[in-house]
Design an enzyme around this catalytic site. Structure first.
Site, PDB file in Angstrom:
ATOM      1  N   GLN A  35     -10.243  -3.860  -3.612  1.00  0.00           N
ATOM      2  CA  GLN A  35     -11.528  -3.324  -3.158  1.00  0.00           C
ATOM      3  C   GLN A  35     -12.609  -3.528  -4.218  1.00  0.00           C
ATOM      4  OE1 GLN A  35     -12.358  -1.546  -0.070  1.00  0.00           O
ATOM      5  NE2 GLN A  35     -14.319  -2.181  -0.912  1.00  0.00           N
ATOM      6  N   ARG A  93     -13.794  -8.604   1.768  1.00  0.00           N
ATOM      7  CA  ARG A  93     -12.377  -8.368   1.454  1.00  0.00           C
ATOM      8  C   ARG A  93     -11.560  -9.616   1.776  1.00  0.00           C
ATOM      9  NH1 ARG A  93     -10.463  -3.139   1.334  1.00  0.00           N
ATOM     10  NH2 ARG A  93      -8.609  -4.132   0.491  1.00  0.00           N
ATOM     11  N   ARG A 135       0.875  -1.190   0.000  1.00  0.00           N
ATOM     12  CA  ARG A 135       0.000   0.000   0.000  1.00  0.00           C
ATOM     13  C   ARG A 135       0.904   1.229   0.000  1.00  0.00           C
ATOM     14  NH1 ARG A 135      -5.468   1.668   3.220  1.00  0.00           N
ATOM     15  NH2 ARG A 135      -6.235   0.137   1.730  1.00  0.00           N
ATOM     16  N   ASP A 166     -17.170   6.995  -1.911  1.00  0.00           N
ATOM     17  CA  ASP A 166     -15.863   6.849  -1.239  1.00  0.00           C
ATOM     18  C   ASP A 166     -15.568   8.198  -0.579  1.00  0.00           C
ATOM     19  OD1 ASP A 166     -13.242   6.166  -0.516  1.00  0.00           O
ATOM     20  OD2 ASP A 166     -12.431   6.374  -2.549  1.00  0.00           O
ATOM     21  N   HIS A 199      -7.318   0.802  -6.581  1.00  0.00           N
ATOM     22  CA  HIS A 199      -7.553  -0.036  -5.395  1.00  0.00           C
ATOM     23  C   HIS A 199      -8.214  -1.332  -5.882  1.00  0.00           C
ATOM     24  CE1 HIS A 199      -7.949  -1.201  -1.360  1.00  0.00           C
ATOM     25  NE2 HIS A 199      -8.806  -0.310  -0.893  1.00  0.00           N
ATOM     26  N   CYS A 233     -16.757   1.787   0.401  1.00  0.00           N
ATOM     27  CA  CYS A 233     -15.569   0.963   0.651  1.00  0.00           C
ATOM     28  C   CYS A 233     -15.065   1.113   2.087  1.00  0.00           C
ATOM     29  CB  CYS A 233     -14.475   1.295  -0.351  1.00  0.00           C
ATOM     30  SG  CYS A 233     -13.935   3.008  -0.319  1.00  0.00           S
TER      31      CYS A 233
END
Ligand code: CP
Ligand code: NVA
Length: 304
Positions: free
Chosen positions: A135, A289, A105, A221, A132, A261
């Site tokens: 996700q 996830r 990340r 988001d 991402h 998310c």
């Protein structure tokens, strides 16, 4: 350096058949969790190299790696020599000799790609400024789990339509065959270059009501992504008409799903009532996830 290792660097670079393979492998991993099953990461150590905060991604990968038989090693980028300026290239060449896979990340997409090239071990993008992917694979899985195939449906994304999450939605739409509406003010719409490259069925709207009309999934988001804090005031001002709320939900299809998310900033990108009315879906999405990423990890270490 370089190798035949399988990476998940972006949805842009992931073949549609690989997406489908991962999505198809997920239901049994979810259903059979906790029962003795295959442990394809047995004897492996995977490093999580994170330069940004995380709750869901970190925990779901750490738990997923352990459940697949591996060991997870969390490395905050600030605590290793990257924080003092050691290059990604050298870090990758060291870690690649010790670990079996990496989950990264960070900020620049280029850093994940460079790491994958020089480490030569399976490398997974756990969020960059550009994408991402884990996700959005999870979001597609969650939609299909509840509503069936996403192909031919309409997803409406409200808010920062140029952020990492929105960009991964653009690539998912291109590869999985659904329509994507993006409701955002002009400066926060996806770039024409991205839309041209993706060639997806994406329409951008300045009026959020037009964007959500007839949608099967409403999605939002945060308005201030990690790394964009200096622009917070301007973003909050420009984006405030794009809040996901009950007025907009009323324009979507009657059985519309609402997803986020997370983390959520109630009163900004979503109002409290809409968030709580859809909490079951949103937290199923968060749980998924784990299951989807176990399918990603299993694919990454599989021989074919
Ligand atoms: N959605 C998501 O990636 O959450 P975290 O930032 O907590 O990992
Ligand atoms: N766009 C957000 C996603 C957080 C999971 C960010 O980059 O901060």
């Amino acid at each position: 350096m370089s190798s035949s290792a399988k990476h998940l660097l972006s949805l842009e670079r992931l073949a549609p058949e690989t997406m489908r393979r991962i999505l198809s492998a997920t239901p049994s991993l979810k259903r059979d969790r906790g029962r003795a099953g295959e442990r394809p990461l047995t004897g492996q150590t995977w490093a999580l190299v994170f330069s940004k905060s995380s709750t869901r991604t970190r925990v779901s990968f750490e738990v997923g790696i352990r459940e697949l038989g591996g060991q997870a090693l969390f490395l905050s980028a600030n605590d290793i020599q990257i924080g003092r300026g050691e290059s990604i290239k050298d870090t990758a060449r060291v870690l690649g000799r010790m670990i079996h896979g990496a989950v990264i990340r960070t900020y620049a997409q280029h850093d994940v790609e460079e790491f994958a090239f020089y480490a030569g071990v399976p490398t997974i993008n756990a969020l960059t400024d550009a994408e991402h992917p884990c996700q959005i694979l999870t979001d597609v899985f969650t939609f299909e789990e509840k509503r069936g195939p996403i192909a031919g449906r309409t997803v409406a994304f409200l808010g920062d339509g140029a952020c990492n999450v929105a960009t991964s939605w653009v690539w998912a739409a291109a590869k999985l065959g659904f329509a994507l509406h993006i409701a955002a003010p002009r400066p926060y719409q996806p770039s024409p270059d991205l839309l041209r490259r993706a060639g997806a069925q994406v329409r951008c709207f300045e009026d959020p009501t037009d964007a959500v009309t007839g949608a099967d999934l409403l999605y939002t988001d945060v308005w201030v992504s990690m790394g964009k804090e200096a622009e917070a005031t301007e973003r909050l001002n420009l984006l405030k008409q794009y809040q996901l709320n009950s007025r907009l939900v009323a324009h979507a299809k009657p059985n519309v799903l609402v997803m986020h998310c997370l983390p959520a900033y109630r009163g900004n990108e979503i109002d409290t009532a809409t968030f709580e009315a859809n909490a079951q879906t949103i937290f199923d999405e968060a749980e998924n996830r784990l299951h989807v990423q176990k399918a990603v990890l299993s694919w990454a270490v599989s021989p074919d």
